[in-house]
Motif scaffolding. Structure first.
Motif, PDB file in Angstrom:
ATOM      1  N   PHE A 111      47.411  35.042  46.664  1.00  0.00           N
ATOM      2  CA  PHE A 111      46.197  35.675  47.170  1.00  0.00           C
ATOM      3  C   PHE A 111      45.903  35.167  48.576  1.00  0.00           C
ATOM      4  O   PHE A 111      45.922  33.961  48.823  1.00  0.00           O
ATOM      5  CB  PHE A 111      45.029  35.365  46.232  1.00  0.00           C
ATOM      6  N   GLU A 112      45.622  36.087  49.512  1.00  0.00           N
ATOM      7  CA  GLU A 112      45.379  35.695  50.899  1.00  0.00           C
ATOM      8  C   GLU A 112      44.151  34.792  51.003  1.00  0.00           C
ATOM      9  O   GLU A 112      43.067  35.139  50.544  1.00  0.00           O
ATOM     10  CB  GLU A 112      45.171  36.936  51.770  1.00  0.00           C
ATOM     11  N   GLY A 113      44.324  33.630  51.617  1.00  0.00           N
ATOM     12  CA  GLY A 113      43.220  32.690  51.786  1.00  0.00           C
ATOM     13  C   GLY A 113      43.024  31.746  50.623  1.00  0.00           C
ATOM     14  O   GLY A 113      42.084  30.942  50.633  1.00  0.00           O
ATOM     15  N   ALA A 114      43.880  31.817  49.601  1.00  0.00           N
ATOM     16  CA  ALA A 114      43.733  30.960  48.426  1.00  0.00           C
ATOM     17  C   ALA A 114      43.890  29.488  48.805  1.00  0.00           C
ATOM     18  O   ALA A 114      44.743  29.131  49.621  1.00  0.00           O
ATOM     19  CB  ALA A 114      44.755  31.339  47.364  1.00  0.00           C
ATOM     20  N   ILE A 115      43.058  28.633  48.216  1.00  0.00           N
ATOM     21  CA  ILE A 115      43.098  27.194  48.454  1.00  0.00           C
ATOM     22  C   ILE A 115      43.540  26.502  47.156  1.00  0.00           C
ATOM     23  O   ILE A 115      43.009  26.782  46.083  1.00  0.00           O
ATOM     24  CB  ILE A 115      41.722  26.661  48.886  1.00  0.00           C
ATOM     25  N   LYS A 116      44.490  25.590  47.275  1.00  0.00           N
ATOM     26  CA  LYS A 116      45.005  24.900  46.095  1.00  0.00           C
ATOM     27  C   LYS A 116      44.121  23.715  45.747  1.00  0.00           C
ATOM     28  O   LYS A 116      43.711  22.942  46.607  1.00  0.00           O
ATOM     29  CB  LYS A 116      46.434  24.412  46.345  1.00  0.00           C
ATOM     30  N   GLN A 117      43.801  23.597  44.480  1.00  0.00           N
ATOM     31  CA  GLN A 117      43.061  22.452  43.957  1.00  0.00           C
ATOM     32  C   GLN A 117      43.720  22.065  42.650  1.00  0.00           C
ATOM     33  O   GLN A 117      43.686  22.810  41.676  1.00  0.00           O
ATOM     34  CB  GLN A 117      41.592  22.817  43.721  1.00  0.00           C
ATOM     35  N   GLY A 118      44.365  20.886  42.644  1.00  0.00           N
ATOM     36  CA  GLY A 118      45.150  20.510  41.469  1.00  0.00           C
ATOM     37  C   GLY A 118      46.365  21.409  41.378  1.00  0.00           C
ATOM     38  O   GLY A 118      47.098  21.600  42.352  1.00  0.00           O
ATOM     39  N   ASP A 119      46.565  22.027  40.220  1.00  0.00           N
ATOM     40  CA  ASP A 119      47.698  22.943  40.048  1.00  0.00           C
ATOM     41  C   ASP A 119      47.247  24.400  40.028  1.00  0.00           C
ATOM     42  O   ASP A 119      48.003  25.283  39.621  1.00  0.00           O
ATOM     43  CB  ASP A 119      48.460  22.614  38.758  1.00  0.00           C
ATOM     44  N   LYS A 120      46.008  24.669  40.486  1.00  0.00           N
ATOM     45  CA  LYS A 120      45.489  26.030  40.496  1.00  0.00           C
ATOM     46  C   LYS A 120      45.037  26.420  41.907  1.00  0.00           C
ATOM     47  O   LYS A 120      44.920  25.571  42.793  1.00  0.00           O
ATOM     48  CB  LYS A 120      44.320  26.165  39.507  1.00  0.00           C
ATOM     49  N   TYR A 121      44.781  27.718  42.080  1.00  0.00           N
ATOM     50  CA  TYR A 121      44.379  28.244  43.379  1.00  0.00           C
ATOM     51  C   TYR A 121      43.025  28.950  43.245  1.00  0.00           C
ATOM     52  O   TYR A 121      42.748  29.613  42.235  1.00  0.00           O
ATOM     53  CB  TYR A 121      45.432  29.227  43.907  1.00  0.00           C
ATOM     54  N   TYR A 122      42.210  28.818  44.304  1.00  0.00           N
ATOM     55  CA  TYR A 122      40.850  29.345  44.248  1.00  0.00           C
ATOM     56  C   TYR A 122      40.495  30.057  45.545  1.00  0.00           C
ATOM     57  O   TYR A 122      41.087  29.816  46.604  1.00  0.00           O
ATOM     58  CB  TYR A 122      39.845  28.211  44.021  1.00  0.00           C
ATOM     59  N   TYR A 123      39.480  30.931  45.436  1.00  0.00           N
ATOM     60  CA  TYR A 123      38.929  31.611  46.605  1.00  0.00           C
ATOM     61  C   TYR A 123      37.427  31.774  46.389  1.00  0.00           C
ATOM     62  O   TYR A 123      36.924  31.606  45.269  1.00  0.00           O
ATOM     63  CB  TYR A 123      39.598  32.970  46.823  1.00  0.00           C
ATOM     64  N   LYS A 124      36.701  32.073  47.462  1.00  0.00           N
ATOM     65  CA  LYS A 124      35.246  32.197  47.364  1.00  0.00           C
ATOM     66  C   LYS A 124      34.867  33.454  46.590  1.00  0.00           C
ATOM     67  O   LYS A 124      35.529  34.485  46.675  1.00  0.00           O
ATOM     68  CB  LYS A 124      34.622  32.209  48.751  1.00  0.00           C
ATOM     69  N   ASP A 125      33.762  33.352  45.868  1.00  0.00           N
ATOM     70  CA  ASP A 125      33.286  34.440  45.023  1.00  0.00           C
ATOM     71  C   ASP A 125      31.931  34.922  45.535  1.00  0.00           C
ATOM     72  O   ASP A 125      30.929  34.214  45.426  1.00  0.00           O
ATOM     73  CB  ASP A 125      33.165  33.968  43.574  1.00  0.00           C
ATOM     74  N   GLY A 126      31.889  36.130  46.099  1.00  0.00           N
ATOM     75  CA  GLY A 126      30.629  36.732  46.501  1.00  0.00           C
ATOM     76  C   GLY A 126      29.974  36.053  47.692  1.00  0.00           C
ATOM     77  O   GLY A 126      30.645  35.569  48.616  1.00  0.00           O
ATOM     78  N   SER A 127      28.636  35.991  47.648  1.00  0.00           N
ATOM     79  CA  SER A 127      27.851  35.409  48.734  1.00  0.00           C
ATOM     80  C   SER A 127      27.676  33.908  48.527  1.00  0.00           C
ATOM     81  O   SER A 127      27.802  33.416  47.406  1.00  0.00           O
ATOM     82  CB  SER A 127      26.477  36.089  48.807  1.00  0.00           C
ATOM     83  N   PRO A 128      27.344  33.171  49.596  1.00  0.00           N
ATOM     84  CA  PRO A 128      27.124  31.725  49.445  1.00  0.00           C
ATOM     85  C   PRO A 128      25.962  31.443  48.492  1.00  0.00           C
ATOM     86  O   PRO A 128      24.952  32.149  48.507  1.00  0.00           O
ATOM     87  CB  PRO A 128      26.801  31.268  50.870  1.00  0.00           C
ATOM     88  N   VAL A 129      26.106  30.391  47.701  1.00  0.00           N
ATOM     89  CA  VAL A 129      24.999  29.960  46.835  1.00  0.00           C
ATOM     90  C   VAL A 129      24.033  29.074  47.618  1.00  0.00           C
ATOM     91  O   VAL A 129      22.856  28.967  47.274  1.00  0.00           O
ATOM     92  CB  VAL A 129      25.518  29.223  45.585  1.00  0.00           C
ATOM     93  N   THR A 130      24.534  28.448  48.686  1.00  0.00           N
ATOM     94  CA  THR A 130      23.683  27.648  49.562  1.00  0.00           C
ATOM     95  C   THR A 130      24.450  27.362  50.850  1.00  0.00           C
ATOM     96  O   THR A 130      25.674  27.542  50.909  1.00  0.00           O
ATOM     97  CB  THR A 130      23.249  26.319  48.897  1.00  0.00           C
ATOM     98  N   SER A 131      23.734  26.922  51.876  1.00  0.00           N
ATOM     99  CA  SER A 131      24.356  26.550  53.155  1.00  0.00           C
ATOM    100  C   SER A 131      23.697  25.267  53.657  1.00  0.00           C
ATOM    101  O   SER A 131      22.520  25.028  53.393  1.00  0.00           O
ATOM    102  CB  SER A 131      24.180  27.659  54.203  1.00  0.00           C
ATOM    103  N   ILE A 132      24.465  24.447  54.375  1.00  0.00           N
ATOM    104  CA  ILE A 132      23.921  23.237  54.975  1.00  0.00           C
ATOM    105  C   ILE A 132      24.504  23.083  56.377  1.00  0.00           C
ATOM    106  O   ILE A 132      25.539  23.673  56.702  1.00  0.00           O
ATOM    107  CB  ILE A 132      24.208  21.971  54.134  1.00  0.00           C
ATOM    108  N   VAL A 133      23.823  22.294  57.210  1.00  0.00           N
ATOM    109  CA  VAL A 133      24.247  22.074  58.600  1.00  0.00           C
ATOM    110  C   VAL A 133      24.534  20.594  58.787  1.00  0.00           C
ATOM    111  O   VAL A 133      23.741  19.739  58.366  1.00  0.00           O
ATOM    112  CB  VAL A 133      23.161  22.543  59.587  1.00  0.00           C
TER     113      VAL A 133
END
Length: 244
Positions: free
Chosen positions: A149-171
Motif C-alpha cells: 500500500f502506498e505510504g504504508a509504515i511498518k510497525q513490528g511485522d505489520k504495515y499501517y496507514y492513517k485512517d480518515g481525519s486526525p483525531v488530534t493535532s499538536i505543535v
C-alpha cells in the motif's frame, strides 16, 4: 387449622462495580443507564426509555439497583470520571429472583509525546542538534494495510496507514509536547510543514506508534535543514589555539 403464607421473591437486582482494566483494585466512577434488551444487535438505545440509572462508586463498593422485573436488560455507560475511555459496549444481563453481581472495566487513556529536533551535520566538530518549535503534527488512528500500500509504515511485522481525519493535532515546542488523552491502539503521526518551513527543512517520514493502556509513548522527529549554519570560533591571536 394453621395456614402458613409465604411470599416468594419474584424480582431481582443488579449490582455493579467499575474497575480499571490494568488494576482491578482501582475503582472507577462511571454512570450507566439500564434499558430493556432489544433482540436486534444493531439497535440504538439512545431513544429508549431508561429503566434506571446507576453510578458506580470510586471507593470500590458495589452499587445496587432498585428491584427490577425479571427479564433481559442492557447496561450502557454514559459517562466516566478521570482519564479513562468511555466503555461503548452494551452489557447484557438477566434479572431472575435474587441478585446478580457484575464487574465491568474501563481502559485508562494514553498519550503521545513528541520531541522535534533539527540536526546540522558537522563531521569535523560534531553535529549541531537543536530543538525545533512551531512544527504541527497530526495524529490519526492507524489501520492495518498491505505492505504494498502506498505510504504504508511498518510497525513490528505489520504495515499501517492513517485512517480518515486526525483525531488530534499538536505543535512542537522547545521541550517535548504531549497529545490529549487517547484510547489505546495504533496511531499514525505525521508532521505538516508550512510552505515557509519547507524552504528550510526536509519533511521527516511519518511514524506509527502502539499506545498501551495508561502509558505514554515518546517519539522523536528529526528534520534535516536545507540551509547551513555558520559556526564561529574565537581564538587568541597569541597561539591561535586558546578559545575565547
Amino acid at each position: 387449622t394453621n395456614i402458613d403464607l409465604v411470599n416468594k421473591l419474584t424480582m431481582g437486582k443488579v449490582a455493579i462495580k467499575k474497575v480499571s482494566s490494568i488494576d482491578k483494585n482501582i475503582a472507577v466512577k462511571a454512570t450507566f443507564n439500564v434499558y430493556k434488551k432489544v433482540l436486534d444487535n444493531n439497535h440504538d438505545y439512545q431513544n429508549d426509555q431508561v429503566i434506571t440509572t446507576l453510578t458506580s462508586s470510586s471507593d470500590g463498593k458495589e452499587v445496587v439497583s432498585e428491584y427490577l422485573q425479571p427479564g433481559d436488560y442492557v447496561l450502557v455507560e454514559t459517562s466516566v470520571t478521570g482519564d479513562y475511555v468511555l466503555d461503548s459496549t452494551y452489557h447484557d444481563f438477566t434479572i431472575t429472583a435474587g441478585k446478580t453481581n457484575r464487574d465491568f472495566v474501563n481502559v485508562p487513556q494514553s498519550t503521545i509525546g513528541i520531541k522535534k529536533i533539527a540536526t546540522w551535520k558537522d563531521s569535523a566538530n560534531g553535529d549541531i542538534i537543536e530543538p525545533l518549535a512551531g512544527i504541527k503534527f497530526n495524529i490519526y488512528k492507524a489501520i492495518e494495510v498491505n505492505k504494498d500500500f502506498e505510504g504504508a509504515i511498518k510497525q513490528g511485522d505489520k504495515y499501517y496507514y492513517k485512517d480518515g481525519s486526525p483525531v488530534t493535532s499538536i505543535v512542537s515546542n522547545e521541550d517535548i509536547v504531549y497529545s490529549s488523552k487517547l484510547e489505546p491502539g495504533y496511531y499514525y503521526v505525521e508532521e505538516e510543514l508550512t510552505d515557509l518551513q519547507k524552504q528550510d527543512y526536509q519533511t521527516d517520514v511519518p511514524q506509527v506508534v502502539h499506545l498501551q493502556a495508561g502509558k505514554t509513548e515518546k517519539l522523536t522527529f528529526n528534520n534535516t535543514p536545507l540551509k547551513g549554519k555558520i559556526k564561529v570560533t574565537k581564538v587568541s591571536n597569541v597561539d591561535n589555539k586558546t578559545r575565547l
